[in-house]
Design an enzyme around this catalytic site. Structure first.
Site, PDB file in Angstrom:
ATOM      1  N   ASP A  96       0.792  -1.237   0.000  1.00 36.24           N
ATOM      2  CA  ASP A  96       0.000   0.000   0.000  1.00 36.24           C
ATOM      3  C   ASP A  96       0.822   1.283   0.000  1.00 36.24           C
ATOM      4  O   ASP A  96       1.908   1.357   0.555  1.00 36.24           O
ATOM      5  CB  ASP A  96      -1.009   0.029   1.164  1.00 36.24           C
ATOM      6  CG  ASP A  96      -0.422  -0.332   2.518  1.00 36.24           C
ATOM      7  OD1 ASP A  96       0.646  -0.973   2.556  1.00 36.24           O
ATOM      8  OD2 ASP A  96      -1.036   0.031   3.536  1.00 36.24           O
ATOM      9  N   GLU A 163      -0.734  -2.520   5.089  1.00 39.57           N
ATOM     10  CA  GLU A 163       0.202  -2.444   6.219  1.00 39.57           C
ATOM     11  C   GLU A 163       0.026  -1.140   6.961  1.00 39.57           C
ATOM     12  O   GLU A 163       0.100  -1.084   8.187  1.00 39.57           O
ATOM     13  CB  GLU A 163       1.648  -2.593   5.717  1.00 39.57           C
ATOM     14  CG  GLU A 163       2.674  -2.753   6.834  1.00 39.57           C
ATOM     15  CD  GLU A 163       3.026  -1.463   7.562  1.00 39.57           C
ATOM     16  OE1 GLU A 163       3.301  -1.510   8.770  1.00 39.57           O
ATOM     17  OE2 GLU A 163       3.014  -0.398   6.924  1.00 39.57           O
TER      18      GLU A 163
HETATM   19 ZN   LIG Z   1       4.624   3.326   6.492  1.00 35.16          ZN
HETATM   20 ZN   LIG Z   2       6.197   0.778   5.483  1.00 29.21          ZN
END
Ligand SMILES: [Zn+2]
Ligand SMILES: [Zn+2]
Length: 437
Positions: A96, A163
């Site tokens: 991401d 994440e």
């Molecule tokens: Zn990050």
């Molecule tokens: Zn990262």
């Protein structure tokens, strides 16, 4: 305008002889890997929306003969290569980008803009460098496929979503990562690093990154006229006391030898000079390494909020409401100490002592931690790979200038150095763990 794509060729020349073979293979892949990087960098996707990125990883892995499963834990992908008896090794990249408008001014900078689910229009940027992670992941997949004759075991390569929201690893595990697919004995990953020179590898045995909790406190009051405070219960004064007393959680209640952070990052209340509002809202980030310190901090926040409300004479039905966002909790990252030391010693043999350095732990968070926490028998390691162009690093040091951190709109890693170093290091470690006896 600086040039973004430099450095890899220069690095290869400095490799010691032991790494020449693998390093040479990485070098051959670099032009094609950089094309993938440029594409990923220019087309970042926010958490939970990594459809295009996942598609690129899936297609690459499929071409190499991996068995690929998509949509694992949302947009996650799992690519499995079974290659005889031996250990199962998991290699992870997160996918991401962030709601950050890129300001590097570089050729190839992201121009993507989106409207988030919350209705905020924002630029999108790989400001954490997950594009380098995905690109090196492709590099590792290619090298492992090309060197199949040299290893035996099962390679599980995963592209993880979200994440940055602390959610993707949890969602992949909940969607059967360790039950529908081979469960690993080893889990490996890397993160690009914004505070040390390009091409260096940093390792931290034991706790490396922190438990991260987001806490909201709704402080209730009794509103009224600013000129008649005696008829009110002022939530701004009460919330201020809570903020001040919270400071003692770390300074007075936590051992000086334990690490902890309680930061009130947001404090909102009121609308006008002469009105005492009827509520105040606080947002906190709470960080620690051990489970014990974490629960002490979270319990302490609830206790202090309630205690201060009682001291302010708030009635029982107006106690502060403390909520901990369980969905965005990131557990601390623990690098298995003996395994980390063993891998670091091994990396030093190919990269040299000066390129592989021990780093102190940080209070940032990484949900890679969940892959190792799931089972105590899994040995897990995430290494840092430096991304600051050497000249930039030297100049900043000389001038006493602070370098842009990860998540900064100015973060511009020396991508070829990060990608080539990470590809080689992760491949070398994976092959070492699965070397044919
Ligand atoms: Zn990050
Ligand atoms: Zn990262």
């Amino acid at each position: 305008m600086r040039i973004l794509w430099m450095g890899a060729a220069a690095l290869a020349l400095t490799l010691p002889a032991a790494a020449q073979t693998l390093g040479g293979e990485v070098e051959k892949q670099m032009p094609s890997l950089m094309a993938i990087y440029k594409d990923l960098h220019a087309n970042p996707e926010l958490s939970f929306m990594e459809v295009r990125s996942a598609g690129i990883l899936a297609a690459e892995a499929r071409k190499l003969g991996f068995k690929v499963t998509e949509k694992v834990g949302g947009t996650g992908i799992v690519a499995v290569m079974e290659n005889g008896p031996g250990p199962v090794v998991l290699v992870r990249a997160d996918m991401d980008g962030l709601p950050v408008t890129e300001q590097t001014g570089l050729v190839g900078a992201s121009k993507v803009r989106v409207t988030t689910k919350e209705g905020v229009e924002t630029g999108v940027m790989h400001a954490c460098g997950h594009d380098t992670h995905m690109t090196a992941w492709v590099g590792v997949a290619r090298l492992m496929a090309a060197n199949k004759a040299k290893w035996s075991g099962t390679l599980v390569m995963i592209g993880q979503p979200a994440e940055e929201r602390g959610a993707g690893a949890r969602m992949m595990l909940a969607d059967g990562l360790y039950t529908r697919f081979p469960k690993p004995q080893y889990a490996l990953a890397f993160h690009d690093a914004a505070q040390f020179p390009a091409g260096k590898i940093g390792y931290t045995p034991g706790y490396a990154l922190a438990n991260v909790d987001s806490v909201d406190i709704l402080v209730k009051g009794l509103g009224g006229h600013g000129a008649y405070p005696q008829t009110t219960k002022d939530p701004i004064v009460l919330a201020s006391r809570i903020v001040t007393t919270l400071q003692t959680l770390v300074s007075r209640e936590t051992s000086p030898l334990d690490s902890a952070v309680v930061t009130v990052g947001s404090f909102h209340a009121g609308a006008k000079h002469n009105i005492i509002s009827d509520e105040a809202r606080l947002q906190l980030t709470v960080r620690s390494y051990t489970d014990e310190v974490r629960s002490h901090l979270l319990d302490g926040i609830a206790r202090i909020a309630k205690g201060e409300a009682i001291a302010a004479g708030m009635p029982e039905d107006k106690m502060p409401v403390v909520s901990v966002d369980k969905n965005e909790y990131t557990p601390s990252t623990f690098n298995t100490p003996d395994f980390t030391e063993e891998m670091a010693a091994f990396l030093k043999t190919s990269f040299g002592d000066d390129r592989v350095v021990q780093m102190p732990p940080v209070m940032g968070g990484e949900d890679f931690s969940r892959f190792g926490r799931e089972d105590k028998n899994i040995k897990s390691l995430i290494v840092w790979v430096g991304g600051v162009p050497q000249a930039e690093y030297d100049a900043a040091k000389k001038e006493g200038r602070t370098l842009p951190s990860l998540h900064s709109p100015f973060w511009a890693p020396d991508a070829p150095a990060v990608i080539s170093t990470a590809t080689e290091a992760l491949t070398a470690m994976t092959m070492k763990l699965m070397a044919k006896k």
